[in-house]
Design a protein around this motif. Sequence first.
Motif, PDB file in Angstrom:
ATOM      1  N   LEU A 314       0.821  -1.209   0.000  1.00  0.00           N
ATOM      2  CA  LEU A 314       0.000   0.000   0.000  1.00  0.00           C
ATOM      3  C   LEU A 314       0.854   1.257   0.000  1.00  0.00           C
ATOM      4  CD1 LEU A 314      -2.827  -0.973   2.502  1.00  0.00           C
ATOM      5  CD2 LEU A 314      -3.153  -0.294   0.118  1.00  0.00           C
ATOM      6  N   GLU A 315       1.895   1.278   0.815  1.00  0.00           N
ATOM      7  CA  GLU A 315       2.716   2.477   0.927  1.00  0.00           C
ATOM      8  C   GLU A 315       3.557   2.729  -0.311  1.00  0.00           C
ATOM      9  OE1 GLU A 315       4.826   2.035   4.601  1.00  0.00           O
ATOM     10  OE2 GLU A 315       3.112   2.721   5.805  1.00  0.00           O
ATOM     11  N   ALA A 316       3.756   1.691  -1.146  1.00  0.00           N
ATOM     12  CA  ALA A 316       4.505   1.865  -2.394  1.00  0.00           C
ATOM     13  C   ALA A 316       3.640   2.439  -3.509  1.00  0.00           C
ATOM     14  CB  ALA A 316       5.103   0.532  -2.832  1.00  0.00           C
ATOM     15  N   LEU A 317       2.328   2.495  -3.283  1.00  0.00           N
ATOM     16  CA  LEU A 317       1.415   3.034  -4.284  1.00  0.00           C
ATOM     17  C   LEU A 317       1.525   4.556  -4.382  1.00  0.00           C
ATOM     18  CD1 LEU A 317      -2.055   1.261  -3.866  1.00  0.00           C
ATOM     19  CD2 LEU A 317      -0.517   1.120  -5.833  1.00  0.00           C
ATOM     20  N   HIS A 318       1.243   5.078  -5.569  1.00  0.00           N
ATOM     21  CA  HIS A 318       1.054   6.509  -5.746  1.00  0.00           C
ATOM     22  C   HIS A 318      -0.028   6.969  -4.771  1.00  0.00           C
ATOM     23  CE1 HIS A 318      -0.912  10.014  -7.638  1.00  0.00           C
ATOM     24  NE2 HIS A 318       0.295  10.323  -8.072  1.00  0.00           N
ATOM     25  N   PRO A 319       0.118   8.136  -4.138  1.00  0.00           N
ATOM     26  CA  PRO A 319      -0.858   8.564  -3.118  1.00  0.00           C
ATOM     27  C   PRO A 319      -2.310   8.567  -3.595  1.00  0.00           C
ATOM     28  CG  PRO A 319       1.069   9.979  -3.073  1.00  0.00           C
ATOM     29  CD  PRO A 319       1.243   9.077  -4.254  1.00  0.00           C
ATOM     30  N   GLY A 320      -2.525   8.940  -4.842  1.00  0.00           N
ATOM     31  CA  GLY A 320      -3.893   8.947  -5.349  1.00  0.00           C
ATOM     32  C   GLY A 320      -4.469   7.547  -5.453  1.00  0.00           C
ATOM     33  N   LEU A 321      -3.671   6.592  -5.918  1.00  0.00           N
ATOM     34  CA  LEU A 321      -4.129   5.211  -6.011  1.00  0.00           C
ATOM     35  C   LEU A 321      -4.373   4.640  -4.612  1.00  0.00           C
ATOM     36  CD1 LEU A 321      -1.778   3.863  -8.825  1.00  0.00           C
ATOM     37  CD2 LEU A 321      -4.145   4.646  -9.029  1.00  0.00           C
ATOM     38  N   ARG A 322      -3.518   5.018  -3.672  1.00  0.00           N
ATOM     39  CA  ARG A 322      -3.708   4.548  -2.290  1.00  0.00           C
ATOM     40  C   ARG A 322      -5.006   5.112  -1.715  1.00  0.00           C
ATOM     41  NH1 ARG A 322       1.035   5.768  -0.658  1.00  0.00           N
ATOM     42  NH2 ARG A 322       0.650   7.657   0.535  1.00  0.00           N
ATOM     43  N   TRP A 323      -5.292   6.379  -1.992  1.00  0.00           N
ATOM     44  CA  TRP A 323      -6.539   6.981  -1.526  1.00  0.00           C
ATOM     45  C   TRP A 323      -7.745   6.234  -2.089  1.00  0.00           C
ATOM     46  CZ3 TRP A 323     -11.076   9.120  -3.054  1.00  0.00           C
ATOM     47  CH2 TRP A 323     -11.743   9.968  -2.166  1.00  0.00           C
ATOM     48  N   LEU A 324      -7.700   5.929  -3.375  1.00  0.00           N
ATOM     49  CA  LEU A 324      -8.820   5.231  -4.009  1.00  0.00           C
ATOM     50  C   LEU A 324      -8.997   3.829  -3.432  1.00  0.00           C
ATOM     51  CD1 LEU A 324      -8.211   6.337  -7.698  1.00  0.00           C
ATOM     52  CD2 LEU A 324     -10.180   6.939  -6.288  1.00  0.00           C
ATOM     53  N   CYS A 325      -7.892   3.116  -3.250  1.00  0.00           N
ATOM     54  CA  CYS A 325      -7.988   1.766  -2.681  1.00  0.00           C
ATOM     55  C   CYS A 325      -8.545   1.811  -1.266  1.00  0.00           C
ATOM     56  CB  CYS A 325      -6.618   1.087  -2.689  1.00  0.00           C
ATOM     57  SG  CYS A 325      -6.066   0.555  -4.318  1.00  0.00           S
ATOM     58  N   SER A 326      -8.135   2.794  -0.503  1.00  0.00           N
ATOM     59  CA  SER A 326      -8.584   2.871   0.890  1.00  0.00           C
ATOM     60  C   SER A 326     -10.076   3.142   0.986  1.00  0.00           C
ATOM     61  CB  SER A 326      -7.802   3.960   1.639  1.00  0.00           C
ATOM     62  OG  SER A 326      -8.223   5.255   1.237  1.00  0.00           O
ATOM     63  N   HIS A 327     -10.645   3.803  -0.023  1.00  0.00           N
ATOM     64  CA  HIS A 327     -12.075   4.093  -0.017  1.00  0.00           C
ATOM     65  C   HIS A 327     -12.884   3.026  -0.739  1.00  0.00           C
ATOM     66  CE1 HIS A 327     -10.534   8.016   1.229  1.00  0.00           C
ATOM     67  NE2 HIS A 327     -11.730   8.249   1.694  1.00  0.00           N
ATOM     68  N   ARG A 328     -12.210   2.143  -1.443  1.00  0.00           N
ATOM     69  CA  ARG A 328     -12.894   1.057  -2.148  1.00  0.00           C
ATOM     70  C   ARG A 328     -12.976  -0.210  -1.304  1.00  0.00           C
ATOM     71  NH1 ARG A 328     -15.996   0.153  -6.927  1.00  0.00           N
ATOM     72  NH2 ARG A 328     -16.055  -2.108  -7.142  1.00  0.00           N
ATOM     73  N   TRP A 329     -11.879  -0.531  -0.609  1.00  0.00           N
ATOM     74  CA  TRP A 329     -11.803  -1.790   0.143  1.00  0.00           C
ATOM     75  C   TRP A 329     -11.370  -1.502   1.581  1.00  0.00           C
ATOM     76  CZ3 TRP A 329      -9.259  -1.684  -4.774  1.00  0.00           C
ATOM     77  CH2 TRP A 329      -9.972  -2.364  -5.790  1.00  0.00           C
ATOM     78  N   SER A 330     -12.119  -2.026   2.523  1.00  0.00           N
ATOM     79  CA  SER A 330     -11.794  -1.815   3.932  1.00  0.00           C
ATOM     80  C   SER A 330     -10.436  -2.391   4.286  1.00  0.00           C
ATOM     81  CB  SER A 330     -12.870  -2.428   4.810  1.00  0.00           C
ATOM     82  OG  SER A 330     -12.987  -3.828   4.563  1.00  0.00           O
ATOM     83  N   ALA A 331      -9.992  -3.434   3.578  1.00  0.00           N
ATOM     84  CA  ALA A 331      -8.681  -4.038   3.845  1.00  0.00           C
ATOM     85  C   ALA A 331      -7.538  -3.084   3.540  1.00  0.00           C
ATOM     86  CB  ALA A 331      -8.516  -5.327   3.030  1.00  0.00           C
ATOM     87  N   ALA A 333      -7.871   0.306   4.164  1.00  0.00           N
ATOM     88  CA  ALA A 333      -8.206   1.573   4.801  1.00  0.00           C
ATOM     89  C   ALA A 333      -7.119   2.092   5.730  1.00  0.00           C
ATOM     90  CB  ALA A 333      -9.520   1.437   5.580  1.00  0.00           C
ATOM     91  N   ASP A 334      -6.376   1.225   6.387  1.00  0.00           N
ATOM     92  CA  ASP A 334      -5.404   1.675   7.378  1.00  0.00           C
ATOM     93  C   ASP A 334      -4.352   2.589   6.807  1.00  0.00           C
ATOM     94  OD1 ASP A 334      -6.745   0.281   9.296  1.00  0.00           O
ATOM     95  OD2 ASP A 334      -5.348  -1.408   9.369  1.00  0.00           O
ATOM     96  N   ALA A 335      -3.976   2.343   5.538  1.00  0.00           N
ATOM     97  CA  ALA A 335      -2.909   3.149   4.943  1.00  0.00           C
ATOM     98  C   ALA A 335      -3.438   4.181   3.961  1.00  0.00           C
ATOM     99  CB  ALA A 335      -1.896   2.242   4.214  1.00  0.00           C
ATOM    100  N   GLY A 336      -4.758   4.422   3.973  1.00  0.00           N
ATOM    101  CA  GLY A 336      -5.356   5.301   2.983  1.00  0.00           C
ATOM    102  C   GLY A 336      -4.977   6.742   3.143  1.00  0.00           C
ATOM    103  N   GLY A 337      -5.193   7.275   4.317  1.00  0.00           N
ATOM    104  CA  GLY A 337      -4.838   8.662   4.567  1.00  0.00           C
ATOM    105  C   GLY A 337      -5.791   9.651   3.911  1.00  0.00           C
ATOM    106  N   GLU A 338      -5.713  10.873   4.302  1.00  0.00           N
ATOM    107  CA  GLU A 338      -6.530  11.949   3.732  1.00  0.00           C
ATOM    108  C   GLU A 338      -5.621  13.079   3.294  1.00  0.00           C
ATOM    109  OE1 GLU A 338      -9.752  12.339   3.093  1.00  0.00           O
ATOM    110  OE2 GLU A 338     -10.339  10.364   3.813  1.00  0.00           O
ATOM    111  N   GLN A 339      -4.713  12.774   2.360  1.00  0.00           N
ATOM    112  CA  GLN A 339      -3.721  13.774   1.979  1.00  0.00           C
ATOM    113  C   GLN A 339      -4.364  14.907   1.208  1.00  0.00           C
ATOM    114  OE1 GLN A 339      -0.181  11.967   0.327  1.00  0.00           O
ATOM    115  NE2 GLN A 339      -0.599  10.076   1.355  1.00  0.00           N
TER     116      GLN A 339
END
Length: 339
Positions: A314-331, A333-339
């Motif tokens: 998750l942390e290796a993802l581009h921040p935008g992709l990480r944001w989208l994943c965190s809002h799509r799948w609860s699994a 969410a921990d690394a999603g962030g609200e940048q």
Amino acid sequence: MLTPRTFRSVEGAYLALLQQVAGDFEHRITARGNDAREVIGAGFRLPDPRQRLPYLAARKANPVFQFAEALWYLAGRRDLEMIGYYAPSMRAGSADGLTLGGSAYGHTLFTPAAGDTVSPFDRVLELLRGEADSKRGYLPVFSPAELAVSDNPDMACLAGLHLLPRKGRLHMVCSMRANDLDCGLLSDVFSFTMIQEYAAVQLGLELGTYTHLIGSAHVNDRNSERVKQVLAEADTRPHPHNFPFPAMSEETTPDTITRVLEHEELLRTNKARYRADDVARLDVDAYWQQAVLLFEIYRQIRHEETDAVSRDVLEALHPGLRWLCSHRWSACADAGGEQ
């Protein structure tokens, strides 16, 4: 001079179209059992087609599917084995349970027709390399033959793509027969702008504008509640999220697409498991490693049914992709962030 309205990103265009169809639609239609609101002849322009992702929590855009579909197109495929894994609902459009027809746009664009050895896409690139300011770089997708198939379950919504090189930049105009604004628009724009950027890389040109034109722009009544939620979020959030997406690598070639899809298949079939440092050492560059990271995330969700996706991935993802994943799948969410 009249031109389509310009938006900084696909998100702005998406919201404007939803607002128009939700509140100022032109027609009520019922097509193949779907009640919908419709506007005829809609369109927009993106000055930077790389800004092809929406960051709206209520919409829950799926970046895994979007990359998978774009790669499926770029590889010229039509099989359900791959794309059906990421979008099982697409199986309903198959006449034989194995392949798709009209909506397999990449097969039409990137696969040589019967009796030919060069794909339409490569033929257009060959034309554009030798003809400055050409107007002839049009790639038709919709075929009149589709109308001759009774009860066609999978008629192309894409009429065609028009590649226009001007002053060192490659512009593209996309013509849609119809667009479901809530369900289809976002993935279509993602994939078509990826095709545009891929073409620009092959031609050695900078990326120009993307123009999207729609015959029937509609929202089905069954999706009206989600549309209300998306518009309410856009009205109440303090500011839009901004995650500028990087340029496609200049080293991208058809072989690059093949290699990325080799890794995709290993992950889709659960024959490999990658940590972030494994992905960093793969035979694809950093841009395409982002797609592999997404496929690894989805592998963990689908095959491991995990409550938490590996944090290093998750942390290796581009921040935008990480944001989208965190809002799509609860699994995620921990690394999603609200940048």
